[in-house]
Design an enzyme around this catalytic site. Structure first.
Site, PDB file in Angstrom:
ATOM      1  N   SER A  61      60.198  -6.514  15.073  1.00 14.08           N
ATOM      2  CA  SER A  61      59.830  -7.157  13.001  1.00 14.08           C
ATOM      3  C   SER A  61      59.979  -6.506  12.165  1.00 14.08           C
ATOM      4  O   SER A  61      59.280  -5.350  12.069  1.00 14.08           O
ATOM      5  CB  SER A  61      58.569  -7.643  13.662  1.00 14.08           C
ATOM      6  OG  SER A  61      56.941  -7.976  12.434  1.00 14.08           O
TER       7      SER A  61
ATOM      8  N   HIS B 299      59.991 -16.738  11.280  1.00 15.67           N
ATOM      9  CA  HIS B 299      59.021 -16.826  11.464  1.00 15.67           C
ATOM     10  C   HIS B 299      57.860 -17.666  10.705  1.00 15.67           C
ATOM     11  O   HIS B 299      57.888 -15.862  10.030  1.00 15.67           O
ATOM     12  CB  HIS B 299      57.953 -15.611  13.192  1.00 15.67           C
ATOM     13  CG  HIS B 299      56.345 -15.858  13.432  1.00 15.67           C
ATOM     14  ND1 HIS B 299      55.635 -15.189  13.684  1.00 15.67           N
ATOM     15  CD2 HIS B 299      56.063 -17.373  13.093  1.00 15.67           C
ATOM     16  CE1 HIS B 299      54.864 -15.575  13.873  1.00 15.67           C
ATOM     17  NE2 HIS B 299      54.807 -17.035  13.680  1.00 15.67           N
TER      18      HIS B 299
ATOM     19  N   HIS C  66      63.490 -10.003  13.764  1.00 14.17           N
ATOM     20  CA  HIS C  66      62.542 -10.609  13.876  1.00 14.17           C
ATOM     21  C   HIS C  66      61.660 -10.765  11.920  1.00 14.17           C
ATOM     22  O   HIS C  66      61.643  -9.653  11.796  1.00 14.17           O
ATOM     23  CB  HIS C  66      60.833 -10.975  14.846  1.00 14.17           C
ATOM     24  CG  HIS C  66      59.822 -11.490  14.422  1.00 14.17           C
ATOM     25  ND1 HIS C  66      60.011 -12.489  15.128  1.00 14.17           N
ATOM     26  CD2 HIS C  66      58.595 -11.581  13.706  1.00 14.17           C
ATOM     27  CE1 HIS C  66      59.024 -13.688  15.278  1.00 14.17           C
ATOM     28  NE2 HIS C  66      57.991 -12.536  14.183  1.00 14.17           N
TER      29      HIS C  66
ATOM     30  N   ASP D  31      59.125 -12.048   9.141  1.00 10.48           N
ATOM     31  CA  ASP D  31      57.623 -12.831   9.331  1.00 10.48           C
ATOM     32  C   ASP D  31      57.626 -13.409   7.856  1.00 10.48           C
ATOM     33  O   ASP D  31      57.832 -12.707   6.806  1.00 10.48           O
ATOM     34  CB  ASP D  31      56.490 -12.100   9.598  1.00 10.48           C
ATOM     35  CG  ASP D  31      56.930 -11.525  11.200  1.00 10.48           C
ATOM     36  OD1 ASP D  31      56.169 -12.611  11.811  1.00 10.48           O
ATOM     37  OD2 ASP D  31      56.172 -10.312  11.584  1.00 10.48           O
TER      38      ASP D  31
ATOM     39  N   MET E 212      52.052 -16.517  20.878  1.00  7.49           N
ATOM     40  CA  MET E 212      51.289 -15.423  19.823  1.00  7.49           C
ATOM     41  C   MET E 212      50.072 -14.611  20.101  1.00  7.49           C
ATOM     42  O   MET E 212      49.263 -15.298  21.102  1.00  7.49           O
ATOM     43  CB  MET E 212      50.901 -16.246  18.783  1.00  7.49           C
ATOM     44  CG  MET E 212      51.483 -16.594  17.101  1.00  7.49           C
ATOM     45  SD  MET E 212      52.677 -15.745  16.723  1.00  7.49           S
ATOM     46  CE  MET E 212      51.611 -13.966  15.736  1.00  7.49           C
TER      47      MET E 212
ATOM     48  N   MET F 113      55.276 -15.388   5.197  1.00  8.70           N
ATOM     49  CA  MET F 113      53.408 -15.708   5.254  1.00  8.70           C
ATOM     50  C   MET F 113      53.746 -16.520   4.334  1.00  8.70           C
ATOM     51  O   MET F 113      53.990 -16.295   3.145  1.00  8.70           O
ATOM     52  CB  MET F 113      52.841 -14.899   5.922  1.00  8.70           C
ATOM     53  CG  MET F 113      53.063 -14.186   7.040  1.00  8.70           C
ATOM     54  SD  MET F 113      51.585 -12.576   7.178  1.00  8.70           S
ATOM     55  CE  MET F 113      52.480 -11.751   8.956  1.00  8.70           C
TER      56      MET F 113
ATOM     57  N   MET G  62      54.899 -18.402   8.942  1.00  6.73           N
ATOM     58  CA  MET G  62      53.773 -17.756   9.102  1.00  6.73           C
ATOM     59  C   MET G  62      53.043 -19.731   7.668  1.00  6.73           C
ATOM     60  O   MET G  62      52.380 -19.178   6.322  1.00  6.73           O
ATOM     61  CB  MET G  62      52.794 -17.879   9.471  1.00  6.73           C
ATOM     62  CG  MET G  62      53.238 -17.072  10.822  1.00  6.73           C
ATOM     63  SD  MET G  62      52.544 -15.302  10.952  1.00  6.73           S
ATOM     64  CE  MET G  62      54.040 -14.948  10.662  1.00  6.73           C
TER      65      MET G  62
ATOM     66  N   ASP H 110      54.345 -12.664  20.297  1.00  7.08           N
ATOM     67  CA  ASP H 110      54.818 -11.588  19.127  1.00  7.08           C
ATOM     68  C   ASP H 110      53.018 -10.975  19.342  1.00  7.08           C
ATOM     69  O   ASP H 110      52.551 -11.838  18.688  1.00  7.08           O
ATOM     70  CB  ASP H 110      55.003 -12.895  18.247  1.00  7.08           C
ATOM     71  CG  ASP H 110      55.212 -12.057  16.604  1.00  7.08           C
ATOM     72  OD1 ASP H 110      54.953 -10.404  16.523  1.00  7.08           O
ATOM     73  OD2 ASP H 110      55.228 -12.866  15.537  1.00  7.08           O
TER      74      ASP H 110
HETATM   75  C1  DX5 Z   1      51.564 -11.466  14.015  1.00  6.03           C
HETATM   76  C2  DX5 Z   1      53.976 -11.160  13.140  1.00  6.03           C
HETATM   77  C3  DX5 Z   1      53.866  -9.953  14.464  1.00  6.03           C
HETATM   78  C4  DX5 Z   1      54.241  -8.867  13.925  1.00  6.03           C
HETATM   79  C5  DX5 Z   1      53.668  -8.497  14.652  1.00  6.03           C
HETATM   80  O1  DX5 Z   1      51.440 -12.278  12.081  1.00  6.03           O
HETATM   81  O2  DX5 Z   1      53.564 -12.599  13.273  1.00  6.03           O
HETATM   82  O3  DX5 Z   1      55.448 -10.660  13.890  1.00  6.03           O
HETATM   83  O4  DX5 Z   1      55.248  -7.817  13.055  1.00  6.03           O
HETATM   84  O5  DX5 Z   1      53.464  -6.501  14.201  1.00  6.03           O
HETATM   85  P1  DX5 Z   1      53.237  -5.430  16.006  1.00  6.03           P
HETATM   86  O6  DX5 Z   1      54.222  -6.186  16.801  1.00  6.03           O
HETATM   87  O7  DX5 Z   1      52.278  -4.722  15.183  1.00  6.03           O
HETATM   88  O8  DX5 Z   1      51.695  -6.485  16.739  1.00  6.03           O
HETATM   89 ZN    ZN Z   2      56.006 -12.685  13.831  1.00 10.57          ZN
END
Ligand code: DX5
Ligand code: ZN
Length: 216
Positions: free
Chosen positions: A5, A61, A28, A30, A132, A32, A63, A170
């Site tokens: 990620s 991903h 990956h 993210d 998650m 947000m 969010m 994740d």
């Molecule tokens: C959190 C993200 C993850 C995040 C995971 O909301 O969706 O993808 O990057 O990070 P680690 O592996 O550090 O928990």
């Molecule tokens: Zn993620």
């Protein structure tokens, strides 16, 4: 499969950070929006630029609120897999169809407190289930082992032919947690801080892959 990620990468050097994990299966990403989760990261322009900067399949991903409106653009930008949250989607079946029509795999994510059972019919339209294992929003949180029951239930549904999808996890995946997740039946492991906080991200991802393969 391992999907580093980039949330834990250096955002000013994303092309280099992608190159540092060249043996990854997916990268990956993210996204947000500071509404669905209390954090703000990157969006479509960065995904478009990343698409040109790496050959790795992009695992986006989302969010975000209202993914029905925004997710297709990520497919059109060349994401390999676009995952939306079931808690945010209005019509997740139609959304999966639209994502596939736009050329992407369709992923559905469940927050830790969201049960699997009511989602099973919807998941028949999806290619990826993202479980998650932390509350979405931030990297570096602790793994919530209680979600492994959900992984085991999903694994059974896949192994008995009721679902056909990749089971992805994740949040909090690292050398201490990846084996239990692999034993529960995860196919694809997202790892942010465990890869990018390491001195050698490429070596860290290979170690995680070895651990998962052995445990599985
Ligand atoms: C959190 C993200 C993850 C995040 C995971 O909301 O969706 O993808 O990057 O990070 P680690 O592996 O550090 O928990
Ligand atoms: Zn993620």
């Amino acid at each position: 499969m391992i999907a580093p990620s980039i949330l834990s990468a250096d955002f000013a050097r994303l092309a280099d950070e992608a190159a540092a994990v060249a043996s990854a299966d997916w990268l990956h990403v993210d996204v947000m929006d500071a509404h669905f989760v209390p954090n703000l990261t990157i969006g479509l322009p960065v995904v478009k630029s990343l698409r040109k900067a790496t050959d790795l399949p992009l695992d986006c991903h989302l969010m975000i609120d209202d993914p029905d409106r925004w997710a297709i653009a990520y497919a059109e930008a060349g994401a390999y897999n676009v995952t939306v949250h079931v808690e945010a989607a209005n019509d997740p079946v139609q959304l999966a169809k639209n994502l596939r029509a736009a050329g992407a795999k369709a992923g559905l994510s469940l927050k830790p407190g969201t049960p699997l059972e009511p989602c099973v019919e919807v998941l028949k339209h999806y290619d990826t289930l993202l479980v998650m294992s932390v509350e979405p929003g931030f990297g570096g949180q602790s793994f919530m082992a209680e979600v492994l029951d959900k992984v085991r239930a999903a694994r059974r549904l896949v192994d008995t032919g009721h679902l056909k999808l990749v089971i992805e996890i994740d949040g909090g995946i690292n050398a201490d947690t990846i084996e239990q997740a692999a034993e529960a039946g995860v196919d694809c492991f997202v790892a942010g801080s465990a890869v990018y906080d390491a001195a050698d991200p490429g070596a860290a991802l290979e170690r995680l892959r070895e651990q998962a393969t052995r445990a599985r």
